[in-house]
Design an enzyme around this catalytic site. Sequence first.
Site, PDB file in Angstrom:
ATOM      1  N   CYS A   1      12.960   6.571  14.693  1.00 20.66           N
ATOM      2  CA  CYS A   1      11.947   7.153  13.805  1.00 20.66           C
ATOM      3  C   CYS A   1      10.552   6.832  14.322  1.00 20.66           C
ATOM      4  O   CYS A   1       9.665   7.698  14.351  1.00 20.66           O
ATOM      5  CB  CYS A   1      12.097   6.610  12.386  1.00 20.66           C
ATOM      6  SG  CYS A   1      13.682   6.954  11.629  1.00 20.66           S
TER       7      CYS A   1
ATOM      8  N   CYS B   1     -28.412  17.901  -8.749  1.00 21.63           N
ATOM      9  CA  CYS B   1     -28.331  19.328  -8.410  1.00 21.63           C
ATOM     10  C   CYS B   1     -27.259  19.574  -7.373  1.00 21.63           C
ATOM     11  O   CYS B   1     -26.581  18.651  -6.920  1.00 21.63           O
ATOM     12  CB  CYS B   1     -29.680  19.833  -7.911  1.00 21.63           C
ATOM     13  SG  CYS B   1     -30.154  19.116  -6.316  1.00 21.63           S
TER      14      CYS B   1
ATOM     15  N   CYS C   1     -27.150  17.542  -4.213  1.00 24.62           N
ATOM     16  CA  CYS C   1     -26.584  16.191  -4.358  1.00 24.62           C
ATOM     17  C   CYS C   1     -25.067  16.229  -4.134  1.00 24.62           C
ATOM     18  O   CYS C   1     -24.494  15.338  -3.499  1.00 24.62           O
ATOM     19  CB  CYS C   1     -26.867  15.629  -5.752  1.00 24.62           C
ATOM     20  SG  CYS C   1     -28.614  15.491  -6.154  1.00 24.62           S
TER      21      CYS C   1
ATOM     22  N   ASP D   1      11.206  34.747 -14.651  1.00 23.90           N
ATOM     23  CA  ASP D   1      12.602  34.337 -14.514  1.00 23.90           C
ATOM     24  C   ASP D   1      13.292  34.585 -15.863  1.00 23.90           C
ATOM     25  O   ASP D   1      12.666  34.435 -16.910  1.00 23.90           O
ATOM     26  CB  ASP D   1      12.665  32.856 -14.141  1.00 23.90           C
ATOM     27  CG  ASP D   1      14.092  32.390 -13.945  1.00 23.90           C
ATOM     28  OD1 ASP D   1      14.843  33.084 -13.244  1.00 23.90           O
ATOM     29  OD2 ASP D   1      14.453  31.340 -14.507  1.00 23.90           O
TER      30      ASP D   1
ATOM     31  N   ASP E   1      10.940  27.715 -14.648  1.00 23.17           N
ATOM     32  CA  ASP E   1      11.115  26.437 -15.342  1.00 23.17           C
ATOM     33  C   ASP E   1      10.487  25.256 -14.599  1.00 23.17           C
ATOM     34  O   ASP E   1      10.478  24.144 -15.087  1.00 23.17           O
ATOM     35  CB  ASP E   1      12.595  26.150 -15.615  1.00 23.17           C
ATOM     36  CG  ASP E   1      13.427  26.050 -14.337  1.00 23.17           C
ATOM     37  OD1 ASP E   1      12.831  25.903 -13.250  1.00 23.17           O
ATOM     38  OD2 ASP E   1      14.661  26.112 -14.429  1.00 23.17           O
TER      39      ASP E   1
ATOM     40  N   ASP F   1      12.939  26.743  -9.982  1.00 19.58           N
ATOM     41  CA  ASP F   1      12.127  27.821  -9.414  1.00 19.58           C
ATOM     42  C   ASP F   1      10.954  27.302  -8.581  1.00 19.58           C
ATOM     43  O   ASP F   1      10.030  28.058  -8.280  1.00 19.58           O
ATOM     44  CB  ASP F   1      11.578  28.708 -10.553  1.00 19.58           C
ATOM     45  CG  ASP F   1      12.698  29.308 -11.380  1.00 19.58           C
ATOM     46  OD1 ASP F   1      13.692  29.735 -10.791  1.00 19.58           O
ATOM     47  OD2 ASP F   1      12.571  29.345 -12.609  1.00 19.58           O
TER      48      ASP F   1
END
Length: 831
Positions: free
Chosen positions: A23, A88, A91, A495, A694, A698
């Site tokens: 890894c 403003c 900033c 759905d 849901d 999905d």
Amino acid sequence: MTIKDKNLQKVSITVTGMSCATCVATVEKALQKTKGVAAAGVNLASEKASVEYNPKQTNLQTIMKTVTGAGYGIAVKKSVFPVQGMTCASCIARVEEALKSTPGVISASVNLASEKATVEYVDSIGYSDLRRVVKDAGYELDKEVGALEDVTAASARETKKVRNRFVFAAVVGVIIMVMMFTPHFTGMGYVLWALATPVQFWAGWRFYQGAWGGLKHLRADMNTLIAVGTSAAYFYSVVAVIAPSLLTVNGTEPNLYFDTSAMIIAFILLGRFLEARAKGQTSAAIKNLIGLQPKTALVICKGKEQEISIEDVQVGDVILVRPGERVPVDGVITKGNPSLDESMVTGESLPVEKKVGSEVIGATINRTGSFQFKATRIGKDTTLARIVRLVEEAQGSKAPIQRLADVIASYFVPVVIGIAIVTFIIWYFLGPNPPLTYAFLNFIAVLVIACPCALGLATPTAIMVGTGKGAEHGILIRSAESLERLYKINTILLDKTGTLTEGKPQVTDIVATASYKQEEVLRLAASVEHDSEHPLGEAVVKAAGEKKLKLLHTTGFKAIAGHGAEAKIGKNKYLLGSLKLMKDNKIQLGELEEKTAALWNDGKTVVFIGEGKRAVGLIALADTLKPGASDVVTAIQNQGIDVVMVTGDNKRAAEAIARQAGIKRVLAEVLPEHKADEVKKLRDEGRVVAMVGDGINDAPALASADVGIAIGTGTDVAMETGDITLIRGDLSGIVTAIDLSKRTMRTIKQNLFWAFAYNVILIPLAAGVLYPALHTVGVPSGLHFVLGDYGFLNPILAAVAMAASSVTVVSNSLRLRGFKPKKIGIEFREV
């Protein structure tokens, strides 16, 4: 000797998911191959990757994508910090630039209205690093806001400070103005100087502080304009007091403008005070949500009741709640059958009946009956805390429409200073007598009247009110961008199961083949589905339980995604699922096919069960539409939005439900993993698509859509899944969200129009554009105080106009607080 490249930045990031030396090698190799990365080393024990990179060639986002693309994760933090000293749009740009340039910061978004910075960063840097770079930019970064901390305390202190300085400046300014109209006496100039000095350098110190912070980074902002304008009036007057001969022209002694500098500061501080009060009201929804949580909880310990602080509640504590009290944290009822008012969290107006095993949400009110519950989520993990956190993040995000204002604001102040200088030169050489006086006053008027503040506040104030209003009605909007995209949608993909319908089907028909009885078919089907979590399987098991059928022992249960399931009972293998599953496995249905058509035409879902190559029987189930679903569909369609239904059911069953809902277009027999493809097809047609699902099954489709709308209920709602989450699970929330989006965007456009129009009209006015028209015919008597003798704007009134512009924009945004959802069922039945 190797010479180190000074352009390189070094960052340490935590990599998750590594388990071995392979890894490490994979991550290292991927990083080293990334363009712009000079060196990369990965340590498995500490799970850290140390990366040196050239920020001109790559960035932290690219490095993170490289790691995630290699199949690993990155540990990041996301925090919200209050920022002090911003005034403003310039900033915002300065603070964002300072944060984004910090090694380890992934993204930073600063909101002027809420005065907060939302920062995503790796764990190798901390608050002190961020605070230092912000302080170097001329601002103060306060400690991270806790999820349920009263975030308005610092804002209230700042508002009080501005008010006190305004009162001082106004009182002294009025005294100076009165003295300017009284007969002059010896030393009067020195008295005026003494009075004006604390106004200039105490009441107005914030402007110098902000201007200096900008100057250090070669940038100018609103503070620069005010500091330069008032300083010009003040120091001109100082010179006129101590060395009047230097400014005497043709025997005319110079005027004093201490009243101008003092009253400009007073009026701008008044504007800031009113603006701060109004901005405080834009976050009223957050304050209300924070105020819902009780301070204490009544914990039952060893049979005794003990009142403790909410911070001391632990997961697993048993808590008593009496009628009329608020639920302290999330949990599960262990005793009692209360009725809870959840309106403050979900928007649902009617009390919800609960029983043992039901979940309760912290901050909801117990209407009837005492009950006990076990705490399951505390502190920042409660539903209320998560809602507050998401709303705060949304309020701190930027809408795409704001980018134009940000770009203009970045050039605004330098352009205004240029206009002011040109104005001075023109009137000094071409203006009426005394030319220096009029050139000087017009120079000040241009600087003071210019207002990037209104540009900076136009979008975020409306977003703050809009997202807060959504939270009040159980609609969580994750970002300003989602809110903006929502008002553009022209297609909604719904759905079916659990979204349009209740998602709780019931067994309606059981048909057995000649070799079996109905009860046998139900027992076999329920036995196969006993370990299933699918709603259809649960309905079959529930029907068997109601008939008190004894289920058979099964082995080798396997769910077949989108098609059904299989399991062994004894030595026989049984298949349970769709018609396609039966045909794929060459199971002969015989007389069952004839009865199937009639069931499908009634909108029922048919589940077949087969053993070996022969059919055992079928079970029909029906799922009912959610109350008001057809009214919601009508309401959406009346807004010119196409509604499309998507489902894994067969076409006939799907069309039957669609007819009941009033939906004309149906996408049937779509597997869960293919819903995202259907979204893409619709987008390829040129549609702007919202997907409603849901939030769990999905998730890919929600992510593929322009706007993903997740529907859920209670504490288990997947708030982080969609761009917008409907906590209550009520479809009417879709219409409310669309209406709120349209109202918010309309307000933003009004604000931006006002901010642009204000500057386009009033800067030329302050520069003296009316002089050619009015210097010959004269200024009308009613406008003489405003425009003087020649049509030149009084600098003090320029300050009033500038202050009014910001207050107008914020006040317009506050009108969104009056937003109310439509009563869809009633409204569209009457139509």
